[in-house]
Enzyme design. Structure first.
Site, PDB file in Angstrom:
ATOM      1  N   GLY A 134       0.782  -1.242   0.000  1.00 50.93           N
ATOM      2  CA  GLY A 134       0.000   0.000   0.000  1.00 50.93           C
ATOM      3  C   GLY A 134       0.809   1.285   0.000  1.00 50.93           C
ATOM      4  O   GLY A 134       0.308   2.321   0.428  1.00 50.93           O
ATOM      5  N   ARG A 150     -15.782 -14.448  -9.597  1.00 53.49           N
ATOM      6  CA  ARG A 150     -15.343 -13.053  -9.737  1.00 53.49           C
ATOM      7  C   ARG A 150     -16.536 -12.112  -9.659  1.00 53.49           C
ATOM      8  O   ARG A 150     -16.480 -11.047  -9.077  1.00 53.49           O
ATOM      9  CB  ARG A 150     -14.654 -12.859 -11.094  1.00 53.49           C
ATOM     10  CG  ARG A 150     -13.215 -13.230 -11.066  1.00 53.49           C
ATOM     11  CD  ARG A 150     -12.511 -12.975 -12.391  1.00 53.49           C
ATOM     12  NE  ARG A 150     -11.310 -13.756 -12.396  1.00 53.49           N
ATOM     13  CZ  ARG A 150     -10.154 -13.346 -11.855  1.00 53.49           C
ATOM     14  NH1 ARG A 150     -10.028 -12.154 -11.341  1.00 53.49           N
ATOM     15  NH2 ARG A 150      -9.102 -14.135 -11.859  1.00 53.49           N
ATOM     16  N   MET A 165      -3.966  -6.677  -7.085  1.00 54.51           N
ATOM     17  CA  MET A 165      -3.473  -7.728  -7.971  1.00 54.51           C
ATOM     18  C   MET A 165      -4.564  -8.713  -8.346  1.00 54.51           C
ATOM     19  O   MET A 165      -4.417  -9.920  -8.183  1.00 54.51           O
ATOM     20  CB  MET A 165      -2.293  -8.445  -7.306  1.00 54.51           C
ATOM     21  CG  MET A 165      -1.153  -7.516  -6.973  1.00 54.51           C
ATOM     22  SD  MET A 165      -0.674  -6.460  -8.351  1.00 54.51           S
ATOM     23  CE  MET A 165       1.018  -6.935  -8.551  1.00 54.51           C
ATOM     24  N   ARG A 166      -5.666  -8.180  -8.837  1.00 54.03           N
ATOM     25  CA  ARG A 166      -6.755  -9.076  -9.228  1.00 54.03           C
ATOM     26  C   ARG A 166      -7.386  -8.523 -10.494  1.00 54.03           C
ATOM     27  O   ARG A 166      -7.714  -7.327 -10.556  1.00 54.03           O
ATOM     28  CB  ARG A 166      -7.782  -9.095  -8.101  1.00 54.03           C
ATOM     29  CG  ARG A 166      -8.566 -10.333  -8.134  1.00 54.03           C
ATOM     30  CD  ARG A 166      -9.217 -10.751  -6.890  1.00 54.03           C
ATOM     31  NE  ARG A 166     -10.161 -11.815  -7.262  1.00 54.03           N
ATOM     32  CZ  ARG A 166      -9.783 -13.044  -7.564  1.00 54.03           C
ATOM     33  NH1 ARG A 166      -8.516 -13.395  -7.511  1.00 54.03           N
ATOM     34  NH2 ARG A 166     -10.690 -13.933  -7.924  1.00 54.03           N
ATOM     35  N   ASN A 182      -5.120   2.870 -12.823  1.00 52.67           N
ATOM     36  CA  ASN A 182      -4.188   1.886 -12.262  1.00 52.67           C
ATOM     37  C   ASN A 182      -2.767   2.409 -12.422  1.00 52.67           C
ATOM     38  O   ASN A 182      -2.498   3.219 -13.309  1.00 52.67           O
ATOM     39  CB  ASN A 182      -4.328   0.565 -13.032  1.00 52.67           C
ATOM     40  CG  ASN A 182      -3.367  -0.512 -12.526  1.00 52.67           C
ATOM     41  OD1 ASN A 182      -3.208  -0.697 -11.321  1.00 52.67           O
ATOM     42  ND2 ASN A 182      -2.716  -1.213 -13.445  1.00 52.67           N
ATOM     43  N   HIS A 209       1.175   0.944 -12.967  1.00 47.90           N
ATOM     44  CA  HIS A 209       1.946  -0.256 -13.301  1.00 47.90           C
ATOM     45  C   HIS A 209       3.429   0.135 -13.349  1.00 47.90           C
ATOM     46  O   HIS A 209       3.768   1.180 -13.909  1.00 47.90           O
ATOM     47  CB  HIS A 209       1.479  -0.814 -14.655  1.00 47.90           C
ATOM     48  CG  HIS A 209       2.209  -2.062 -15.032  1.00 47.90           C
ATOM     49  ND1 HIS A 209       1.971  -3.274 -14.415  1.00 47.90           N
ATOM     50  CD2 HIS A 209       3.199  -2.279 -15.924  1.00 47.90           C
ATOM     51  CE1 HIS A 209       2.783  -4.185 -14.919  1.00 47.90           C
ATOM     52  NE2 HIS A 209       3.539  -3.596 -15.844  1.00 47.90           N
ATOM     53  N   GLU A 257       6.819   6.292  -8.866  1.00 46.47           N
ATOM     54  CA  GLU A 257       5.374   5.990  -8.760  1.00 46.47           C
ATOM     55  C   GLU A 257       4.728   6.919  -7.742  1.00 46.47           C
ATOM     56  O   GLU A 257       3.633   7.451  -7.968  1.00 46.47           O
ATOM     57  CB  GLU A 257       5.161   4.530  -8.326  1.00 46.47           C
ATOM     58  CG  GLU A 257       5.581   3.507  -9.355  1.00 46.47           C
ATOM     59  CD  GLU A 257       5.268   2.078  -8.908  1.00 46.47           C
ATOM     60  OE1 GLU A 257       4.150   1.830  -8.450  1.00 46.47           O
ATOM     61  OE2 GLU A 257       6.158   1.205  -9.021  1.00 46.47           O
TER      62      GLU A 257
END
Ligand code: GAR
Length: 217
Positions: free
Chosen positions: A15, A68, A93-94, A110, A112, A177
């Site tokens: 986190g 899901r 991570m889903r 998101n 990455h 990031e």
């Protein structure tokens, strides 16, 4: 009434990107307000940090749901309960189903740890080193159904050094990031961008044109 965009952060682990967003959102002029931090993993260390900050948290353990769709229905209920308008995935991570992604189209971002479209998926830093790239970085993008795909909002670049291991490169990228994600969420929440098809146009651009050369020249 606050005009700040009501934002949920979804995490699965440490986190640290969530922390950078939460800290940025404390500024009075920041256009997003973090109204929920949700994790699909009960043991995610980031949830403990969020609780200590007094943030509203939710644990929606995907292992407790038969599909899901069932997991996402519960997530959607939590998002609705808090009037969420924007979702920021921060080490979540889903993979989401196309239906969920479509529902949140251009309202879910998101981060990455690579310069997309290079190095989607896992082990990004190892693969970047194997490929011998001289510049690495990270990307904030709108989420689409394909993994690590979608219109690019912002990127940050860092040099790859000859002495780098995956860990040292990851640490340099992670520091980037933490700077680029709050800036990108600010743009999205303030309505400073337009997204059409696969491309994002920045309307409120600072005009700065810093370059990064690696090796330095
Ligand atoms: C970050 O490096 C993020 O970019 C990456 O996971 C890490 C989470 O760290 N995300 C992905 O790889 C998504 N495909 P954090 O929990 O400390 O923010």
């Amino acid at each position: 009434m606050s005009t700040k965009k009501r934002t949920a952060i979804l995490i699965s682990g440490r986190g640290s990107n969530m922390q950078s967003l939460v800290e940025a959102a404390r500024a009075a002029d920041y256009p997003a307000e973090i109204v929920l931090v949700a994790s699909n993993r009960p043991e995610a260390p980031g949830i403990g940090w969020a609780e200590k900050q007094g943030l509203v948290t939710a644990i929606i353990d995907h292992k407790q749901y038969p599909s899901r769709e069932a997991f996402e229905a519960q997530l959607q209920t939590a998002l609705d309960a808090h009037g969420v308008e924007l979702i920021a995935l921060a080490g979540f991570m889903r993979l989401m189903t196309p239906a969920f992604v479509e529902r949140w189209r251009d309202r879910m971002v998101n981060i990455h740890p690579s310069l997309l479209p290079s190095f989607k998926g896992l082990r990004t830093h190892e693969r970047a080193l194997e490929a011998g790239v001289k510049i690495a970085g990270c990307t904030v993008h709108f989420v689409r159904a394909e993994m690590d795909d979608g219109p690019i909002i912002a990127q940050a670049a860092v040099p790859v050094l000859p002495s780098d291991s995956p860990d040292t490169l990851a640490a340099r990228v992670l520091a980037a990031e933490h700077r680029v994600y709050p800036a990108a969420l600010r743009l999205v929440a303030a309505g400073g961008i337009r997204s059409a098809d696969q491309k994002v146009t920045i309307i409120q651009h600072s005009g700065e044109t810093d370059s990064l050369f690696s090796p330095a020249i």
